[in-house]
Enzyme design. Structure first.
Site, PDB file in Angstrom:
ATOM      1  N   GLY A 207     -21.588  65.601 -21.675  1.00 42.64           N
ATOM      2  CA  GLY A 207     -21.187  65.258 -20.308  1.00 42.64           C
ATOM      3  C   GLY A 207     -22.131  64.241 -19.723  1.00 42.64           C
ATOM      4  CG  ASN A 208     -21.179  61.632 -17.035  1.00 42.36           C
ATOM      5  OD1 ASN A 208     -21.084  61.887 -15.832  1.00 42.36           O
ATOM      6  ND2 ASN A 208     -20.143  61.278 -17.771  1.00 42.36           N
ATOM      7  CG  HIS A 209     -27.125  63.723 -14.978  1.00 47.04           C
ATOM      8  ND1 HIS A 209     -27.293  65.079 -15.078  1.00 47.04           N
ATOM      9  CD2 HIS A 209     -27.996  63.172 -15.858  1.00 47.04           C
ATOM     10  CE1 HIS A 209     -28.236  65.348 -15.958  1.00 47.04           C
ATOM     11  NE2 HIS A 209     -28.671  64.199 -16.464  1.00 47.04           N
ATOM     12  CB  SER A 210     -20.519  61.614 -12.759  1.00 48.87           C
ATOM     13  OG  SER A 210     -19.599  61.536 -11.706  1.00 48.87           O
ATOM     14  CB  ALA A 275     -19.063  58.987 -14.815  1.00 46.55           C
TER      15      ALA A 275
END
Ligand code: C5P
Length: 398
Positions: A207-210, A275
């Site tokens: 995943g990512n920090h969005s 994102a």
């Protein structure tokens, strides 16, 4: 009108006799009609006539005195595309305006999520009475549409405004309403927001920090401007509810793409702030992967580019807005994306840890349009940034 579901409310005025004809017109035009009558209205038109013409049982009481069965007003209201109350007497009007709920028709009105349209009918002095006027204004501000009474001979023998609009014209009004509703729907805005989670196994993902904040703020701004919004959101901690919002929650890029593919053709603007993970594991393990060797590698596959798909599959009227978050050569990369993905606008987010970008409360953006005109903005809260973005991308829309 074809297939439209009309819940027809009849209240007790002399104009109720014209409802038989109205039902015939609506049925002929392909609508489904279910009727609710106030007890008083059955003095003016027989429930038998209404049920025969509508080809559905007529509901009058909250419960059937013979079988003891309860009539579910919530279900009736949910079934309906429109609640049309014709005629609407001064009494029913007053109860609708003040929240009195002492019959099935009123209970259905208060359960109604869709549009309510009323066709008032009463004697001329009643129609001009300040209380009646005030009640109509209240209903208008509650979102009810009113088909005004017309002028002519009244049952009292007087002449003036108070006659219920003729059935043909009520049907025409409904037709116009459904038509404008369709146009409105084709003026929806689609927004993607948040990260995507790409499953590795049942408990892990890439995943990512969005945080999704930017997309949700844009959605909130669009809604407050009166637009209909479809928000396709990856996993976030945010929530948003609004009658004009359709929130579709997804996890992976593939799910996000499918949601966009389903809804894109009904929207005139796409704002792609999500994102989206660029890659996903080539294989999703069905069991949790066990810790073994010191080194472990994952085989990744490129994800579909949702924004590029929307850009390539659109009509002339549909506009697309992309986002770019770059840590170096920002302007150059953003302009490259604008051209490569064939966008109308690209919003460049400056990434400054904790100040501007993913998890931050504020953003510093620059917008480029397709002629590469540049719009620079200062560091602002994401709420204000959302307004800045919309001031540019919506400037050609009414
Ligand atoms: O190519 P890049 O990921 O930098 O492009 C960012 C823009 O493209 C964003 O608007 C993002 O929402 C969109 N995008 C997308 N689908 C992807 C990757 C990016 O819609 N798979």
């Amino acid at each position: 009108m074809q297939g439209k579901r009309i819940l027809l409310g009849i209240s007790g005025g002399i104009a109720a006799y014209k409802i038989a004809y109205l039902i015939r017109i609506l049925k002929k035009q392909g609508a489904e009609v279910r009727a609710i009558m106030t007890p008083a209205s059955s003095d003016f038109i027989s429930p038998l006539v209404v049920s025969t013409l509508s080809e559905n049982p007529v509901h009058i009481e909250f419960w059937n005195k013979e079988t003891g069965a309860w009539t579910n007003h919530v279900e009736l209201a949910l079934w309906a595309d429109v609640l049309l109350i014709a005629p609407t007497t001064a009494n029913t009007l007053a109860k609708m305006a003040s929240g009195i709920c002492d019959n099935l028709l009123l209970a259905s009105y208060f359960s109604m999520k869709g549009k309510t349209i009323i066709a008032p009918a009463m004697d001329l002095d009643m129609y001009q009475h300040p209380t009646v006027k005030r009640n109509m204004e209240t209903l208008l501000s509650d979102g009810v549409s009113i088909i005004p009474a017309t002028e002519g001979a009244l049952a009292s023998g007087l002449e003036g405004q108070g006659r219920m609009e003729e059935p043909e014209n009520i049907a025409a009004y409904l037709n116009d309403f459904f038509l404008s509703e369709r146009t409105l729907q084709s003026k929806r805005i689609l927004i993607t927001a948040g990260p995507t989670y790409e499953a590795i196994d049942p408990v892990r993902f890439i995943g990512n920090h969005s945080s999704g904040k930017m997309g949700y703020e844009i959605a909130t701004s669009c809604l407050s401007m009166g637009h209909q919004v479809i928000l396709v959101s990856g996993p976030t901690h945010l929530s948003l509810t609004h009658p004009n919002l359709q929130l579709i929650q997804v996890r992976s890029a593939q799910e996000m793409l499918e949601a966009v593919q389903e809804h894109w053709k009904t929207c005139y603007l796409g704002i792609f702030s999500a994102a989206v993970a660029d890659y996903r594991p080539a294989q999703v393990e069905s069991q949790k992967i066990k810790k073994q060797a010191d080194e472990f590698s994952l085989n990744l596959l490129k994800n579909p580019d949702i924004l590029s798909w929307a850009s390539a599959n659109r009509s002339k009227e549909q506009k697309v807005v992309g986002f770019a978050l770059e840590t170096n050569n920002a302007k150059e990369f953003a302009l490259d994306k604008l051209v490569r993905k064939n966008l109308d606008f690209i919003v460049l987010n400056e990434y400054v840890k904790d100040v501007s970008g993913f998890q931050a409360e504020t953003n510093k953006i620059t917008i480029f349009d397709k002629d590469k005109t540049t719009f620079e903005f200062s560091l602002k809260s994401k709420k204000e940034v959302a307004k800045d973005i919309l001031s540019i991308v919506l400037k050609d829309y009414k």
